[in-house]
Design an enzyme around this catalytic site. Structure first.
Site, PDB file in Angstrom:
ATOM      1  N   GLU A 264       0.839  -0.966   0.559  1.00  0.00           N
ATOM      2  CA  GLU A 264      -0.198  -0.041  -0.537  1.00  0.00           C
ATOM      3  C   GLU A 264       0.907   1.182   0.037  1.00  0.00           C
ATOM      4  O   GLU A 264       1.777   1.507   0.861  1.00  0.00           O
ATOM      5  CB  GLU A 264      -1.132   0.266   1.575  1.00  0.00           C
ATOM      6  CG  GLU A 264      -2.495  -0.016   0.954  1.00  0.00           C
ATOM      7  CD  GLU A 264      -3.193  -0.677   0.032  1.00  0.00           C
ATOM      8  OE1 GLU A 264      -3.010  -0.454  -1.551  1.00  0.00           O
ATOM      9  OE2 GLU A 264      -3.613  -1.640   0.495  1.00  0.00           O
ATOM     10  N   HIS A 265       0.176   2.565  -0.760  1.00  0.00           N
ATOM     11  CA  HIS A 265       0.904   3.542  -0.897  1.00  0.00           C
ATOM     12  C   HIS A 265       2.705   3.431  -2.008  1.00  0.00           C
ATOM     13  O   HIS A 265       3.668   3.746  -1.435  1.00  0.00           O
ATOM     14  CB  HIS A 265       1.222   4.128   0.867  1.00  0.00           C
ATOM     15  CG  HIS A 265      -0.387   4.607   0.530  1.00  0.00           C
ATOM     16  ND1 HIS A 265      -0.352   5.967   0.612  1.00  0.00           N
ATOM     17  CD2 HIS A 265      -0.746   4.241   1.333  1.00  0.00           C
ATOM     18  CE1 HIS A 265      -1.429   6.385   0.993  1.00  0.00           C
ATOM     19  NE2 HIS A 265      -1.918   5.224   1.664  1.00  0.00           N
TER      20      HIS A 265
ATOM     21  N   GLY B 116     -12.977   2.523  -1.229  1.00  0.00           N
ATOM     22  CA  GLY B 116     -11.958   2.018  -1.416  1.00  0.00           C
ATOM     23  C   GLY B 116     -11.354   1.102  -2.706  1.00  0.00           C
ATOM     24  O   GLY B 116     -10.346   0.322  -2.292  1.00  0.00           O
TER      25      GLY B 116
ATOM     26  N   SER C 100     -12.154   1.896  -5.330  1.00  0.00           N
ATOM     27  CA  SER C 100     -11.843   2.016  -7.072  1.00  0.00           C
ATOM     28  C   SER C 100     -12.819   1.929  -7.881  1.00  0.00           C
ATOM     29  O   SER C 100     -12.573   2.008  -9.434  1.00  0.00           O
ATOM     30  CB  SER C 100     -10.691   1.435  -7.728  1.00  0.00           C
ATOM     31  OG  SER C 100      -9.336   1.462  -7.086  1.00  0.00           O
TER      32      SER C 100
ATOM     33  N   ASP D  45      -4.466   1.460  -9.746  1.00  0.00           N
ATOM     34  CA  ASP D  45      -6.477   0.819  -9.400  1.00  0.00           C
ATOM     35  C   ASP D  45      -6.109   0.262 -11.243  1.00  0.00           C
ATOM     36  O   ASP D  45      -6.920  -0.837 -11.370  1.00  0.00           O
ATOM     37  CB  ASP D  45      -6.901   2.025  -9.391  1.00  0.00           C
ATOM     38  CG  ASP D  45      -6.598   2.339  -7.519  1.00  0.00           C
ATOM     39  OD1 ASP D  45      -6.147   0.854  -7.008  1.00  0.00           O
ATOM     40  OD2 ASP D  45      -7.010   3.283  -6.975  1.00  0.00           O
TER      41      ASP D  45
HETATM   42  C1  GLA Z   1      -5.200   4.406  -4.013  1.00  0.00           C
HETATM   43  C2  GLA Z   1      -4.273   5.267  -5.168  1.00  0.00           C
HETATM   44  C3  GLA Z   1      -3.348   3.980  -4.926  1.00  0.00           C
HETATM   45  C4  GLA Z   1      -2.623   3.473  -4.478  1.00  0.00           C
HETATM   46  C5  GLA Z   1      -3.423   3.220  -2.690  1.00  0.00           C
HETATM   47  C6  GLA Z   1      -2.461   2.648  -1.662  1.00  0.00           C
HETATM   48  O1  GLA Z   1      -6.013   3.262  -4.237  1.00  0.00           O
HETATM   49  O2  GLA Z   1      -5.702   5.186  -6.208  1.00  0.00           O
HETATM   50  O3  GLA Z   1      -3.094   4.568  -7.048  1.00  0.00           O
HETATM   51  O4  GLA Z   1      -1.436   4.328  -4.210  1.00  0.00           O
HETATM   52  O5  GLA Z   1      -4.382   4.575  -2.618  1.00  0.00           O
HETATM   53  O6  GLA Z   1      -1.539   2.023  -2.074  1.00  0.00           O
END
Ligand code: GLA
Length: 387
Positions: free
Chosen positions: A31-32, A122, A124, A170
């Site tokens: 993540e991130h 979250g 997407s 995503d």
């Molecule tokens: C969001 C962003 C992704 C990613 C995540 C964290 O979903 O759209 O690109 O950075 O946060 O992992």
């Protein structure tokens, strides 16, 4: 959904459309890390947005958002950012604009879309909108864009037209998803490898906090800047370094005294999170699902205390899960500050766990917890009408 949209399309536009389905995504771990050019391990799941689309021989793009019950017409020669109740269209208009910027003509079309990806959870839905429309346009007008072009232009639409500085995870998961497999994507060079997710007696369950704190986008951008600052400082001593991907713990610790402590803390999380993706992939190869779960808990700890992108609701769900014998892994998923946790739960324990956590979460927040048992499916694709 496909039937409903087809009927609506026939009634409104009296034509035979192309149908495209475009899924939500999960991320097992990593993540991130995408905007730090590291590793991620996402997959497409069985929640989706369906598009029905056909050329219309006018000079307007005509959109109907089924779930919102809203209609919008945009002249093909003037694509402008929408505000207020029409802001949903920006994900779509941004895609048209990016395709045009690549030098393609996008003739007028009619488009109806709708689906079951919860907004703000979250998962997407934005990438599903972008990549779904991009593929639908590509197919309808025979543009010949490849999958990677679709991913990149969709991310650019979100960065530049919608104004969200997301990484590439995503859109990549949405388009490259494959049934029953997770994708290890190296965000530095976009090479990727599929790993079968063999869950044996376990199930993937998402728990939706039902909250999306307004801090999310400003803090996301702050985290990006903090990581960039770390790279910037270390680069003064090691000029070849381009991103946190080029820095390991040894290097980070060697320059600890030169970094503000918060910057060190953020960078340290990213370096460890990259390693966790690699460890989880090894565990998947060994069919060691318990290690996968253990790494998920570790990741949550880091996201909560080091990267500080969690929130009380997410922490409540993860710590409740950690105390249940049938859960072997749980963590917040995505950008943070709300949305879902992802949980690995023994199949036979799912029902009673879900019941207990729903009650506990309601007493804690007065929010009724939505839970989703998810399956990993193929990425965005054209659907045969007969289905
Ligand atoms: C969001 C962003 C992704 C990613 C995540 C964290 O979903 O759209 O690109 O950075 O946060 O992992």
């Amino acid at each position: 959904m496909i039937k409903t949209l087809l009927q609506e399309f026939h009634t409104q536009f009296d034509q035979e459309p192309l149908i495209v389905r475009s899924p939500a995504r999960i991320n097992i771990i990593g993540e991130h890390t995408d905007y730090n050019l590291g590793f991620v391990l996402p997959a497409a799941i069985d929640m989706e947005i369906v598009f029905a689309i056909a050329p219309n021989q006018t000079n307007h793009y005509r959109f109907f958002a089924h779930n919102l019950d809203r209609y919008l017409e945009i002249p093909t020669h003037s694509i402008m950012r929408q505000v207020g109740t029409s802001a949903w269209a920006n994900y779509l208009l941004g895609v048209i604009q990016q395709i045009q910027l690549l030098g393609y003509q996008v003739p007028a079309f009619d488009c109806i879309f709708g689906g079951d990806i919860p907004k703000g959870a979250g998962l997407s839905s934005s990438a599903a909108l972008e990549c779904g429309l991009a593929l639908a346009i590509n197919q309808t007008f025979g543009l010949g864009l490849d999958k990677l072009q679709i991913v990149k232009l969709s991310q650019k639409a979100e960065n530049e037209f919608v104004g969200v500085k997301c990484g590439i995870m995503d859109q990549f998961a949405n388009t490259f998803g494959r049934a029953n497999q997770v994708i290890r994507l190296d965000c530095r060079n976009l090479s990727y490898q599929y790993f079968p997710l063999e869950l044996s007696d376990y199930q993937l369950v998402l728990l939706d906090t039902g909250v999306h704190h307004s801090l999310a986008s400003s803090e996301y951008n702050t985290r990006r800047q903090q990581c960039e600052e770390g790279v910037h400082i270390i680069k003064k001593y090691l000029p070849d370094i381009q991103s946190l991907r080029d820095i390991d713990n040894v290097i980070l610790d060697a320059y600890k005294d030169h970094l503000p402590s918060i910057i060190w803390q953020r960078c340290n999380f990213i370096i460890k999170e990259n390693q966790r993706v690699i460890d989880v992939c090894k565990a998947l190869e060994m069919k060691d699902i318990h290690t996968v779960g253990k790494k998920m808990f570790e990741a949550h700890h880091g996201l909560q205390y080091d990267y500080e992108v969690s929130c009380p609701e997410l922490d409540f769900l993860v710590s409740f899960a950690a105390n249940d014998a049938s859960v072997i892994g749980a963590r917040m998923m995505g950008g943070g500050f709300g949305g879902c946790t992802i949980n690995l739960i023994k199949k036979e324990g799912v029902e009673s766990f879900v019941q207990k956590i729903k009650e506990a979460y309601f007493s804690y927040t007065s929010i009724s917890l939505q839970t989703y048992i998810v399956k990993i499916v193929d990425g965005t694709q054209v659907i045969n009408h007969e289905l």
